[in-house]
Design an enzyme around this catalytic site. Structure first.
Site, PDB file in Angstrom:
ATOM      1  N   GLY A  45     -17.026  26.253 -14.599  1.00  0.00           N
ATOM      2  CA  GLY A  45     -16.114  26.635 -13.528  1.00  0.00           C
ATOM      3  C   GLY A  45     -15.548  25.391 -12.888  1.00  0.00           C
ATOM      4  O   GLY A  45     -16.080  24.288 -13.069  1.00  0.00           O
ATOM      5  N   GLN A  50     -11.724  20.155  -6.479  1.00  0.00           N
ATOM      6  CA  GLN A  50     -12.485  19.216  -7.312  1.00  0.00           C
ATOM      7  C   GLN A  50     -11.580  18.286  -8.124  1.00  0.00           C
ATOM      8  O   GLN A  50     -12.047  17.271  -8.635  1.00  0.00           O
ATOM      9  CB  GLN A  50     -13.421  19.976  -8.260  1.00  0.00           C
ATOM     10  CG  GLN A  50     -14.553  20.684  -7.528  1.00  0.00           C
ATOM     11  CD  GLN A  50     -15.448  21.418  -8.497  1.00  0.00           C
ATOM     12  OE1 GLN A  50     -15.114  22.510  -8.933  1.00  0.00           O
ATOM     13  NE2 GLN A  50     -16.563  20.803  -8.866  1.00  0.00           N
ATOM     14  N   CYS A  96     -23.145  21.221 -10.228  1.00  0.00           N
ATOM     15  CA  CYS A  96     -21.749  21.065  -9.818  1.00  0.00           C
ATOM     16  C   CYS A  96     -21.175  19.826 -10.493  1.00  0.00           C
ATOM     17  O   CYS A  96     -21.807  18.769 -10.495  1.00  0.00           O
ATOM     18  CB  CYS A  96     -21.684  20.922  -8.303  1.00  0.00           C
ATOM     19  SG  CYS A  96     -20.001  20.788  -7.690  1.00  0.00           S
ATOM     20  N   LEU A  97     -19.989  19.965 -11.055  1.00  0.00           N
ATOM     21  CA  LEU A  97     -19.344  18.818 -11.712  1.00  0.00           C
ATOM     22  C   LEU A  97     -19.056  17.698 -10.718  1.00  0.00           C
ATOM     23  O   LEU A  97     -18.867  16.551 -11.117  1.00  0.00           O
ATOM     24  CB  LEU A  97     -18.047  19.261 -12.397  1.00  0.00           C
ATOM     25  CG  LEU A  97     -18.225  20.244 -13.568  1.00  0.00           C
ATOM     26  CD1 LEU A  97     -16.868  20.751 -14.037  1.00  0.00           C
ATOM     27  CD2 LEU A  97     -18.984  19.599 -14.718  1.00  0.00           C
ATOM     28  N   HIS A 138     -19.741  30.211  -6.296  1.00  0.00           N
ATOM     29  CA  HIS A 138     -19.798  28.737  -6.236  1.00  0.00           C
ATOM     30  C   HIS A 138     -18.380  28.161  -6.111  1.00  0.00           C
ATOM     31  O   HIS A 138     -18.136  27.263  -5.298  1.00  0.00           O
ATOM     32  CB  HIS A 138     -20.508  28.235  -7.500  1.00  0.00           C
ATOM     33  CG  HIS A 138     -20.620  26.752  -7.624  1.00  0.00           C
ATOM     34  ND1 HIS A 138     -21.830  26.090  -7.589  1.00  0.00           N
ATOM     35  CD2 HIS A 138     -19.674  25.784  -7.804  1.00  0.00           C
ATOM     36  CE1 HIS A 138     -21.612  24.783  -7.722  1.00  0.00           C
ATOM     37  NE2 HIS A 138     -20.310  24.568  -7.864  1.00  0.00           N
ATOM     38  N   HIS A 142     -16.202  26.221  -2.917  1.00  0.00           N
ATOM     39  CA  HIS A 142     -15.464  24.952  -2.983  1.00  0.00           C
ATOM     40  C   HIS A 142     -14.130  25.037  -2.236  1.00  0.00           C
ATOM     41  O   HIS A 142     -13.675  24.052  -1.656  1.00  0.00           O
ATOM     42  CB  HIS A 142     -15.149  24.576  -4.439  1.00  0.00           C
ATOM     43  CG  HIS A 142     -16.247  23.818  -5.131  1.00  0.00           C
ATOM     44  ND1 HIS A 142     -16.706  22.602  -4.690  1.00  0.00           N
ATOM     45  CD2 HIS A 142     -16.941  24.085  -6.260  1.00  0.00           C
ATOM     46  CE1 HIS A 142     -17.648  22.155  -5.521  1.00  0.00           C
ATOM     47  NE2 HIS A 142     -17.820  23.039  -6.481  1.00  0.00           N
TER      48      HIS A 142
HETATM   49 NI    NI Z   1     -19.147  22.849  -8.041  1.00  0.00          NI
END
Ligand code: NI
Length: 172
Positions: A45, A50, A96-97, A138, A142
């Site tokens: 995701g 991000q 999380c990336l 999630h 963000h």
């Molecule tokens: Ni994340």
């Protein structure tokens, strides 16, 4: 085009993203770039903040698994609103990336109903459960500047992923 993924400490991750007023070609290009970026990072995701874009756009795609309802589908959603959550919750790990190499335990509702626009600008309403519901929540977090580390079941329920295993337990 693969975009840079912002990492924790970058203030953009803590800001609230703005509603998309019109689904333009630029928004569709953003979604395409986000898909490429998520795939390149082996994520499940990604939310627009991000990649440094403060718009309410997110994607979710969980690797096909017959035990995971809704897996194998690429969801792109704009201006998502979680309109219903189940009383039933479950605790499981998230990554999380934007927080590479870490996992933590988060409690989430098991089932949710989401209203959003799809990438063509059509209104959609989705009922999702389990891992897909977790990933949606999630990503929606963000969009409000919230990260999974804010929601740990306990402060010590966070750990480092073993080197080389980052890809096996994808993050979003
Ligand atoms: Ni994340």
């Amino acid at each position: 085009m693969v975009r840079d993924i912002r990492k924790i400490g970058d203030p953009v991750l803590r800001r609230k993203a703005k509603k998309v007023e019109k689904v333009t070609k630029d928004v569709q290009k953003l979604i395409d770039d986000m898909i490429e970026t998520m795939h390149a990072a082996h994520g499940l995701g990604l939310a627009a903040p991000q990649v440094g874009v403060l718009q309410r756009v997110a994607i979710v795609e969980i690797e096909p698994d017959e035990k995971v309802p809704g897996s194998g589908t690429l969801y792109a959603f704009i201006n998502p609103e979680i309109v219903k959550v189940s009383e039933e919750t479950w605790v499981n790990q998230e990554g999380c990336l934007s927080i590479p190499g870490w996992r933590g335990e988060v409690e989430r509702p098991m089932n949710i109903t989401v209203k959003a626009l799809d990438r063509a600008g059509n209104r959609i309403k989705l009922d999702v459960e389990g891992w897909v519901a977790r990933a949606f929540q999630h990503e929606v977090d963000h969009l409000d500047g919230v990260m999974f580390i804010d929601k740990l079941v306990a402060p010590d329920r966070m750990w480092r992923v073993k080197e080389g295993e980052e890809d096996k337990e994808a993050a979003g």
